[in-house]
Design an enzyme around this catalytic site. Structure first.
Site, PDB file in Angstrom:
ATOM      1  CB  VAL A 100      -0.911   0.023   1.253  1.00 20.67           C
ATOM      2  CG1 VAL A 100      -1.791   1.276   1.245  1.00 20.67           C
ATOM      3  CG2 VAL A 100      -1.767  -1.233   1.326  1.00 20.67           C
ATOM      4  CE1 TYR A 141      -4.085   0.802   5.639  1.00 13.72           C
ATOM      5  CE2 TYR A 141      -2.334   0.541   7.243  1.00 13.72           C
ATOM      6  CZ  TYR A 141      -2.743   0.763   5.945  1.00 13.72           C
ATOM      7  OH  TYR A 141      -1.824   0.957   4.949  1.00 13.72           O
ATOM      8  CG  PHE A 422       1.838  -9.935   4.836  1.00 16.93           C
ATOM      9  CD1 PHE A 422       1.699 -10.452   6.123  1.00 16.93           C
ATOM     10  CD2 PHE A 422       0.819  -9.131   4.353  1.00 16.93           C
ATOM     11  CE1 PHE A 422       0.566 -10.171   6.901  1.00 16.93           C
ATOM     12  CE2 PHE A 422      -0.320  -8.855   5.113  1.00 16.93           C
ATOM     13  CZ  PHE A 422      -0.432  -9.369   6.389  1.00 16.93           C
TER      14      PHE A 422
HETATM   15  C1  LIG Z   1      -0.251   5.651   4.246  1.00 21.78           C
HETATM   16  C2  LIG Z   1      -0.601   6.098   2.844  1.00 21.78           C
HETATM   17  C3  LIG Z   1      -0.784   4.853   1.962  1.00 21.78           C
HETATM   18  C4  LIG Z   1      -1.920   6.897   2.884  1.00 21.78           C
HETATM   19  O1  LIG Z   1      -2.387   7.155   1.566  1.00 21.78           O
HETATM   20  P1  LIG Z   1      -3.314   8.440   1.228  1.00 21.78           P
HETATM   21  O2  LIG Z   1      -3.791   8.297  -0.164  1.00 21.78           O
HETATM   22  O3  LIG Z   1      -2.598   9.675   1.603  1.00 21.78           O
HETATM   23  O4  LIG Z   1      -4.533   8.222   2.213  1.00 21.78           O
HETATM   24  P2  LIG Z   1      -6.006   8.837   1.992  1.00 21.78           P
HETATM   25  O5  LIG Z   1      -5.886  10.227   1.448  1.00 21.78           O
HETATM   26  O6  LIG Z   1      -6.843   7.899   1.214  1.00 21.78           O
HETATM   27  O7  LIG Z   1      -6.473   8.882   3.487  1.00 21.78           O
HETATM   28  C5  LIG Z   1      -7.587   8.135   3.974  1.00 21.78           C
HETATM   29  C6  LIG Z   1      -7.739   8.480   5.423  1.00 21.78           C
HETATM   30  O8  LIG Z   1      -6.617   7.962   6.164  1.00 21.78           O
HETATM   31  C7  LIG Z   1      -5.978   9.038   6.873  1.00 21.78           C
HETATM   32  N1  LIG Z   1      -4.535   8.763   6.855  1.00 21.78           N
HETATM   33  C8  LIG Z   1      -3.770   8.492   5.784  1.00 21.78           C
HETATM   34  N2  LIG Z   1      -2.511   8.284   6.150  1.00 21.78           N
HETATM   35  C9  LIG Z   1      -2.473   8.435   7.488  1.00 21.78           C
HETATM   36  C10 LIG Z   1      -1.435   8.352   8.448  1.00 21.78           C
HETATM   37  N3  LIG Z   1      -0.189   8.067   8.103  1.00 21.78           N
HETATM   38  N4  LIG Z   1      -1.760   8.544   9.752  1.00 21.78           N
HETATM   39  C11 LIG Z   1      -3.031   8.833  10.110  1.00 21.78           C
HETATM   40  N5  LIG Z   1      -4.060   8.921   9.231  1.00 21.78           N
HETATM   41  C12 LIG Z   1      -3.773   8.728   7.940  1.00 21.78           C
HETATM   42  C13 LIG Z   1      -6.339  10.294   6.120  1.00 21.78           C
HETATM   43  O9  LIG Z   1      -6.248  11.413   6.962  1.00 21.78           O
HETATM   44  C14 LIG Z   1      -7.759   9.977   5.701  1.00 21.78           C
HETATM   45  O10 LIG Z   1      -8.612  10.160   6.794  1.00 21.78           O
HETATM   46  P3  LIG Z   1     -10.178  10.517   6.621  1.00 21.78           P
HETATM   47  O11 LIG Z   1     -10.552  10.241   5.202  1.00 21.78           O
HETATM   48  O12 LIG Z   1     -10.854   9.605   7.574  1.00 21.78           O
HETATM   49  O13 LIG Z   1     -10.274  11.937   6.983  1.00 21.78           O
HETATM   50  C15 LIG Z   1       0.488   7.000   2.241  1.00 21.78           C
HETATM   51  O14 LIG Z   1       0.727   8.072   3.096  1.00 21.78           O
HETATM   52  C16 LIG Z   1       1.821   6.287   2.010  1.00 21.78           C
HETATM   53  O15 LIG Z   1       2.054   5.771   0.932  1.00 21.78           O
HETATM   54  N6  LIG Z   1       2.739   6.245   3.004  1.00 21.78           N
HETATM   55  C17 LIG Z   1       4.060   5.629   2.848  1.00 21.78           C
HETATM   56  C18 LIG Z   1       3.975   4.091   2.719  1.00 21.78           C
HETATM   57  C19 LIG Z   1       3.158   3.483   3.816  1.00 21.78           C
HETATM   58  O16 LIG Z   1       3.316   3.790   4.982  1.00 21.78           O
HETATM   59  N7  LIG Z   1       2.239   2.596   3.422  1.00 21.78           N
HETATM   60  C20 LIG Z   1       1.375   1.927   4.349  1.00 21.78           C
HETATM   61  C21 LIG Z   1       1.938   0.552   4.575  1.00 21.78           C
HETATM   62  S1  LIG Z   1       1.025  -0.292   5.780  1.00 21.78           S
END
Ligand SMILES: CC(C)(COP(=O)(O)OP(=O)(O)OC[C@H]1O[C@@H](n2cnc3c(N)ncnc32)[C@H](O)[C@@H]1OP(=O)(O)O)[C@@H](O)C(=O)NCCC(=O)NCCS
Length: 422
Positions: A100, A141, A422
């Site tokens: 992700v 999540y 994973f």
């Molecule tokens: C984590 C990640 C995938 C989030 O993607 P994103 O497209 O920015 O997320 P969205 O815009 O769809 O956010 C959906 C919701 O999650 C929240 N959210 C996203 N990332 C968050 C974080 N790191 N901490 C807290 N909340 C978070 C958003 O505020 C949003 O909340 P809401 O819609 O309830 O107000 C992105 O920041 C990323 O790629 N990070 C680096 C890699 C990583 O950590 N991947 C996850 C592996 S488990």
């Protein structure tokens, strides 16, 4: 807002030049998300071979028209495959979400939200009862109904002469160093035995094979320092293994355990004695079960020191009936449980009729004894957390009497251990 993008699934079998560029771009986005090096051709070949065998689905989001100077690199990635989860009383199909990422230029625009909600809808429509993932951060999540369900203890064990087992396992078994290039069928069979008997265990993706043969997926190169020892039980069958490498830290030799899998308490303790006996090291570091028999097998339990206890597996229940019927229950009673799920999949009121360690779970219109949300149910599911602290934390609503009855039914050993990453 996400309509300006093209959402698509990678074709993992098409080896045309054009599609290889697309796969490369997808992998580049994943490695960028986790701050790893650009994927090499060797990495791509190994990754493709593994994910094909797992029947993985790899989704991506591309901006249209393409971003300047950034050919074929998607702005978001999202993958999944299906293995089984040992829920304690039965094994269930579990969709494992992975890879992700969202590009730093496109974060917080709802891309991950759309990929996740579509994925959960798809999983529910194909009858998948639980979805699992591991989380890079702790606040992402919950909003999708995932609850942290297992933890892992990061452990440092003093392997000097202070390490002494009360009883050295003496069941006629033995430990042998093995050649990783030929040991895979044995290691895989040990994992399957472990998976059968370990609550919280999750089937392993195929890329474990290359890793245990010495391929370091993070560094994208062979790690020639990794060694593997297998424990053979008294019947000559392998019942445990450990993969490790020695490193020197602050003038001390450390055995870094990368993987330890056992299917019996005797194998667990025998491999610990083996690790403690390794020369040129006086500490062993390992990710261990939270409840570890080693603690109680040591003469001096302080030899085993927990340095951190991060959450590991997050569980999202989609099908309450299938999920709850596959976990163990304790005592004989009937509880009516109200599960609140903002996304709808698990929402409902369920009768849990438990006896002889199992429960029959059905939808009901009866008034609930206990109310919780689907995230809390995920956290409770594998038994790492009991009812009492969740209730005291404001996560479960019930009268005192109903709470006591629910705890008597839901709480019980063994505690879970998931050692699949994973
Ligand atoms: C984590 C990640 C995938 C989030 O993607 P994103 O497209 O920015 O997320 P969205 O815009 O769809 O956010 C959906 C919701 O999650 C929240 N959210 C996203 N990332 C968050 C974080 N790191 N901490 C807290 N909340 C978070 C958003 O505020 C949003 O909340 P809401 O819609 O309830 O107000 C992105 O920041 C990323 O790629 N990070 C680096 C890699 C990583 O950590 N991947 C996850 C592996 S488990």
């Amino acid at each position: 807002m996400t309509d300006d993008f093209s959402f698509a699934t990678l074709d993992l079998d098409d080896e045309s030049h054009e599609n290889t560029a697309r796969v490369n771009g997808w992998l580049d986005a994943v490695t960028r998300g986790f701050h790893q090096g650009h994927a090499t051709d060797e990495f791509r070949e190994k990754w493709l071979a593994a994910v094909r065998l797992d029947g993985a689905t790899s989704r991506g989001v591309w901006e249209s028209p393409e971003l300047p100077l950034s050919t074929e690199v998607p702005v978001a990635t999202f993958g999944h495959f299906v293995k089984t989860l040992n829920a304690g009383a039965a094994h269930l199909p579990a969709r494992m979400i992975t890879d992700v990422t969202v590009a730093p230029t496109h974060r917080r625009r709802g891309l991950m939200r759309r990929l996740m909600t579509e994925n959960l809808e798809d999983a529910a429509s194909t009858g998948i009862p639980v979805v699992v993932l591991t989380a890079s951060e702790g606040a992402i999540y919950q909003r999708f109904g995932f609850g942290p369900a297992t933890r892992e203890a990061q452990v440092r064990v003093d392997s000097t002469s202070r390490f002494q087992l009360r009883q050295v396992p003496d069941d006629g078994g033995r430990v042998a160093m093995v050649d990783a290039s030929v040991a895979w069928p044995t290691l895989s069979a040990v994992f399957e035995k472990h998976h059968l008997v370990t609550r919280g265990s999750l089937g392993r993706p195929t890329y474990y094979e290359a890793w245990l043969k010495g391929y370091d997926w993070q560094a994208q190169s062979e790690d020639r320092r990794q060694r593997i020892a297998v424990r053979f039980g008294p019947d000559g069958e392998a019942d445990g293994f450990v993969a490790y490498a020695q490193k020197r830290t602050e003038g001390t030799g450390e055995i870094e355990v990368r993987d330890m899998v056992t299917s019996s308490p005797a194998a667990h303790l025998a491999l610990w004695q083996f690790l403690a006996d390794i020369d040129l090291a006086d500490v062993v570091t390992v990710s261990a079960p939270v409840v570890d028999p080693l603690t109680h097998a040591l003469v001096d339990h302080r030899v085993r020191r927990v340095t951190a206890m991060p959450d590991h597996l997050w569980v999202r229940i989609l099908d309450v009936q299938a999920a709850l019927e596959a976990r163990p229950w304790f005592g004989t009673d009937r509880i009516v449980l109200r599960v609140v799920d903002g996304l709808g999949h698990a929402d409902g009121t369920f009768s849990i009729d438990a006896s002889d360690g199992r429960a029959a779970v059905t939808s009901t219109t009866d008034a609930p004894d206990v109310t919780l949300d689907v995230e809390t149910l995920g956290t409770l599911y594998l038994g790492d957390v009991t009812v009492d602290p969740l209730a005291k934390g404001g996560r479960i609503t019930a009268t005192g009497e109903a709470l006591r009855r629910f705890a008597a039914l839901a709480d019980g050993s063994p505690s879970p251990h998931c050692n699949t990453h994973f």
